[in-house]
Motif scaffolding. Structure first.
Motif, PDB file in Angstrom:
ATOM      1  N   LYS A 252       2.264   6.453   3.229  1.00 15.92           N
ATOM      2  CA  LYS A 252       1.458   7.231   2.634  1.00 15.92           C
ATOM      3  C   LYS A 252       2.215   8.667   1.351  1.00 15.92           C
ATOM      4  O   LYS A 252       2.825   9.209   1.645  1.00 15.92           O
ATOM      5  CB  LYS A 252       0.865   7.807   3.687  1.00 15.92           C
ATOM      6  N   ALA A 253       0.858   8.951   0.175  1.00 15.23           N
ATOM      7  CA  ALA A 253       1.325   9.651  -0.166  1.00 15.23           C
ATOM      8  C   ALA A 253       1.072  11.472   0.832  1.00 15.23           C
ATOM      9  O   ALA A 253       0.548  11.284   1.793  1.00 15.23           O
ATOM     10  CB  ALA A 253       0.358  10.182  -1.468  1.00 15.23           C
ATOM     11  N   PRO A 254       1.580  13.003   0.323  1.00 17.40           N
ATOM     12  CA  PRO A 254       2.297  12.570  -1.716  1.00 17.40           C
ATOM     13  C   PRO A 254       3.510  12.412  -1.468  1.00 17.40           C
ATOM     14  O   PRO A 254       4.435  11.856  -0.593  1.00 17.40           O
ATOM     15  CB  PRO A 254       2.152  14.163  -1.507  1.00 17.40           C
TER      16      PRO A 254
ATOM     17  N   ASP B   3       0.775   0.766  -5.880  1.00 18.57           N
ATOM     18  CA  ASP B   3       0.244   0.762  -4.366  1.00 18.57           C
ATOM     19  C   ASP B   3      -1.435   0.005  -3.915  1.00 18.57           C
ATOM     20  O   ASP B   3      -0.743  -0.932  -4.449  1.00 18.57           O
ATOM     21  CB  ASP B   3      -0.822   2.547  -4.747  1.00 18.57           C
TER      22      ASP B   3
ATOM     23  N   LYS C 250      -5.810   7.954 -12.165  1.00 18.03           N
ATOM     24  CA  LYS C 250      -6.660   8.398 -11.323  1.00 18.03           C
ATOM     25  C   LYS C 250      -7.064   6.475 -11.095  1.00 18.03           C
ATOM     26  O   LYS C 250      -7.831   6.111 -11.930  1.00 18.03           O
ATOM     27  CB  LYS C 250      -7.667   9.409 -10.935  1.00 18.03           C
TER      28      LYS C 250
ATOM     29  N   THR D 269      -8.505   4.428  -4.379  1.00 20.67           N
ATOM     30  CA  THR D 269      -8.398   6.505  -4.192  1.00 20.67           C
ATOM     31  C   THR D 269      -7.024   6.971  -4.963  1.00 20.67           C
ATOM     32  O   THR D 269      -6.477   8.007  -4.980  1.00 20.67           O
ATOM     33  CB  THR D 269      -8.015   6.369  -2.648  1.00 20.67           C
TER      34      THR D 269
ATOM     35  N   GLN E 105      -0.069  11.434  -5.706  1.00 22.90           N
ATOM     36  CA  GLN E 105      -1.092  12.471  -4.641  1.00 22.90           C
ATOM     37  C   GLN E 105      -1.661  11.878  -3.917  1.00 22.90           C
ATOM     38  O   GLN E 105      -1.870  13.244  -2.907  1.00 22.90           O
ATOM     39  CB  GLN E 105      -1.217  13.374  -6.282  1.00 22.90           C
ATOM     40  N   ASN E 106      -2.717  10.813  -4.165  1.00 16.00           N
ATOM     41  CA  ASN E 106      -2.966  10.598  -3.265  1.00 16.00           C
ATOM     42  C   ASN E 106      -2.816   8.696  -3.360  1.00 16.00           C
ATOM     43  O   ASN E 106      -2.939   8.181  -3.967  1.00 16.00           O
ATOM     44  CB  ASN E 106      -4.206  11.180  -3.277  1.00 16.00           C
ATOM     45  N   GLY E 107      -3.299   8.869  -1.367  1.00 12.46           N
ATOM     46  CA  GLY E 107      -3.086   6.846  -1.389  1.00 12.46           C
ATOM     47  C   GLY E 107      -1.610   6.708  -0.675  1.00 12.46           C
ATOM     48  O   GLY E 107      -1.757   6.760  -0.276  1.00 12.46           O
ATOM     49  N   LYS E 108      -1.574   4.753  -0.630  1.00  6.44           N
ATOM     50  CA  LYS E 108      -0.777   4.256  -0.024  1.00  6.44           C
ATOM     51  C   LYS E 108       0.540   3.944  -1.449  1.00  6.44           C
ATOM     52  O   LYS E 108      -0.481   3.536  -1.544  1.00  6.44           O
ATOM     53  CB  LYS E 108      -0.587   3.727   0.967  1.00  6.44           C
TER      54      LYS E 108
ATOM     55  N   GLU F 199      -3.828   7.757  -7.223  1.00  6.93           N
ATOM     56  CA  GLU F 199      -3.526   9.495  -8.076  1.00  6.93           C
ATOM     57  C   GLU F 199      -2.079   9.275  -7.997  1.00  6.93           C
ATOM     58  O   GLU F 199      -1.321   9.840  -7.176  1.00  6.93           O
ATOM     59  CB  GLU F 199      -4.492  10.975  -7.718  1.00  6.93           C
TER      60      GLU F 199
END
Length: 236
Positions: free
Chosen positions: A165-167, A203, A97, A208, A131-134, A210
């Motif tokens: 973008k995620a996911p 990323d 993370k 942010t 799982q999160n972010g771009k 993950e």
């Protein structure tokens, strides 16, 4: 993919990885995310692969899943593949993370292996989820370049880059070091269920982002059709 499984004496292998989609079938260049259960004496092959191309309508990212229309088990140009039995079992789970350094998730794992094992090459494959972010990805243009690409700058000017973008489900294949086989040390493609995908670079949201990944070490390394003439650009 079925020929590859036969060549490595592993019929029925479950194959993941990253490569170039079969332009001979699709009629265009595209990024390939193989998810294939190859054929064996007892079962036919199953193709759950994805490919990402440039959307001809707006120049954006267009992700498609293989269907009966594109039921091709081939690929083009190159591929980095991880073959397994596709059975459940023990895996290496890695959670991360936030990114504090310059290297992406895969490069961090590869360099950690290189530092620990030194001259001994260690290869790994599997999947991880952003799982999160771009993330930044690229997709090849639909047509081949009209002139030779002879530098990283040429390659980057030819490719189309996107922030998605995620996911995202990513399929990395990486080796800690090259034992003299002229390898691409890491190669990761990603797909999603919201219509985006491509070749993973890194990323773009380090604060942010993950990651959750599951991996296995490889037992055997195969180098198929090593080119007689080679170069080092376009491998990141």
């Amino acid at each position: 993919m079925n020929i590859i499984a036969k060549e490595i004496e592993f019929p029925g292998a479950f194959i993941l990885g990253a490569g170039a989609a079969p332009f001979q079938t699709l009629g265009i260049n595209a990024e390939f995310m193989p998810i294939v259960q190859t054929k064996s004496d007892h079962k036919p092959a199953v193709n759950g692969s994805y490919f990402a191309q440039i959307n001809p309508e707006d120049g954006g990212c267009l992700l498609e899943k293989y269907s009966k229309k594109y039921n091709d088990f081939g690929f083009a140009l190159l591929a980095n593949l991880f073959a397994s039995e596709g059975q459940s079992g023990k895996v290496i789970e890695i959670k991360a993370k936030g990114r504090t350094g310059e290297y992406n998730f895969v490069t961090c794992m590869r360099k950690t292996l290189e530092k620990h094992y030194g001259d001994k090459p260690v290869g790994m494959g599997g999947t991880f989820v952003v799982q999160n972010g771009k993330v930044k990805v690229h997709i090849m243009p639909p047509e081949f370049s009209s002139c030779p690409l002879t530098s990283d700058e040429d390659v980057n000017n030819w490719l189309h880059f996107f922030e998605i973008k995620a996911p995202l489900v990513c399929q990395p294949v990486f080796v800690s070091r090259d034992p003299g086989f002229d390898l691409r040390l890491e190669h990761t493609h990603c797909f999603s269920h919201h219509g985006e995908g491509g070749h993973y670079h890194y990323d773009t949201t380090p604060e942010t982002v993950e990651y959750l990944g599951h991996f296995l070490p490889a037992e055997i390394l195969y180098r198929i059709d090593k080119p007689k003439e080679t170069h080092t650009f376009g491998r990141d």
